[in-house]
Design a protein around this motif. Structure first.
Motif, PDB file in Angstrom:
ATOM      1  N   UNK A  32      -6.579  -4.918  13.909  1.00 51.14           N
ATOM      2  CA  UNK A  32      -5.903  -3.621  14.019  1.00 51.14           C
ATOM      3  C   UNK A  32      -6.509  -2.593  13.084  1.00 51.14           C
ATOM      4  N   UNK A  33      -6.957  -3.016  11.905  1.00 49.30           N
ATOM      5  CA  UNK A  33      -7.624  -2.081  10.994  1.00 49.30           C
ATOM      6  C   UNK A  33      -8.923  -1.574  11.618  1.00 49.30           C
ATOM      7  N   UNK A  34      -9.642  -2.465  12.274  1.00 49.98           N
ATOM      8  CA  UNK A  34     -10.896  -2.060  12.918  1.00 49.98           C
ATOM      9  C   UNK A  34     -10.655  -1.112  14.078  1.00 49.98           C
ATOM     10  N   UNK A  41       0.449  -0.150   9.593  1.00 48.94           N
ATOM     11  CA  UNK A  41       0.573  -0.415  11.029  1.00 48.94           C
ATOM     12  C   UNK A  41      -0.096  -1.731  11.403  1.00 48.94           C
ATOM     13  N   UNK A  42      -1.226  -2.035  10.775  1.00 50.70           N
ATOM     14  CA  UNK A  42      -1.927  -3.292  11.057  1.00 50.70           C
ATOM     15  C   UNK A  42      -1.063  -4.485  10.655  1.00 50.70           C
ATOM     16  N   UNK A  43      -0.414  -4.386   9.520  1.00 54.90           N
ATOM     17  CA  UNK A  43       0.472  -5.459   9.074  1.00 54.90           C
ATOM     18  C   UNK A  43       1.680  -5.564   9.995  1.00 54.90           C
ATOM     19  N   UNK A  48       4.501  -8.755  14.028  1.00 58.21           N
ATOM     20  CA  UNK A  48       5.101  -8.954  15.352  1.00 58.21           C
ATOM     21  C   UNK A  48       4.534 -10.194  16.022  1.00 58.21           C
ATOM     22  N   UNK A  49       3.231 -10.359  15.930  1.00 60.34           N
ATOM     23  CA  UNK A  49       2.561 -11.472  16.618  1.00 60.34           C
ATOM     24  C   UNK A  49       2.756 -12.803  15.889  1.00 60.34           C
ATOM     25  N   UNK A  64      -3.159  -3.099  -3.371  1.00 57.74           N
ATOM     26  CA  UNK A  64      -3.785  -4.411  -3.542  1.00 57.74           C
ATOM     27  C   UNK A  64      -3.946  -5.125  -2.202  1.00 57.74           C
ATOM     28  N   UNK A  65      -2.924  -5.036  -1.360  1.00 51.06           N
ATOM     29  CA  UNK A  65      -2.985  -5.676  -0.046  1.00 51.06           C
ATOM     30  C   UNK A  65      -4.074  -5.018   0.796  1.00 51.06           C
ATOM     31  N   UNK A  66      -4.146  -3.701   0.753  1.00 53.15           N
ATOM     32  CA  UNK A  66      -5.180  -2.996   1.505  1.00 53.15           C
ATOM     33  C   UNK A  66      -6.568  -3.395   1.015  1.00 53.15           C
TER      34      UNK A  66
END
Length: 87
Positions: A32-34, A41-43, A48-49, A64-66
Motif C-alpha cells: 500500500x505504501x508503494x 492508510x497502509x496500516x 483489515x486484511x 518510528x513505525x514509518x
C-alpha cells in the motif's frame, strides 16, 4: 566478510525474527505504501486484511513505525534486484 554478507547480517538484526503471518502483514503495508498511501492508510489496509497482526499506532510511535516500513520497503527492493541478478 564481503559487503553483501555484512548488509544481510545487519538487515536481519534490524528486522528480527518474523513469523510468516507477520511477514505477510509487513508485505501488505509495503504494498500500500508503494501505491502511494500514507503509512496510516497502509496500516489500516493491512489491519483489515490481517486483523490478527493488526498494529495500533499512536502519534508518539508513528515516525518510528514509518521509518521501519520505509526500511523494509528499501530492503525488499534490494532483495528483488539481487534475485534478478541471480537469474
Amino acid at each position: 566478510m564481503d559487503v553483501l554478507k555484512q548488509y544481510i547480517t545487519r538487515a536481519n538484526e534490524i528486522i528480527g525474527e518474523r513469523t510468516p503471518d507477520e511477514q505477510k502483514y509487513d508485505h501488505e503495508v509495503i504494498r500500500w505504501m508503494r501505491r502511494g498511501k500514507s503509512i496510516n492508510k497502509a496500516i489500516a489496509k493491512a489491519n483489515e486484511k490481517y486483523p490478527a497482526e493488526a498494529l495500533q499506532v499512536s502519534s508518539d510511535t508513528l515516525a518510528d513505525v514509518q521509518a521501519h516500513y520505509e526500511y523494509l520497503a528499501a530492503h525488499d527492493a534490494i532483495n528483488e534486484k539481487l534475485d534478478a541478478l541471480k537469474n
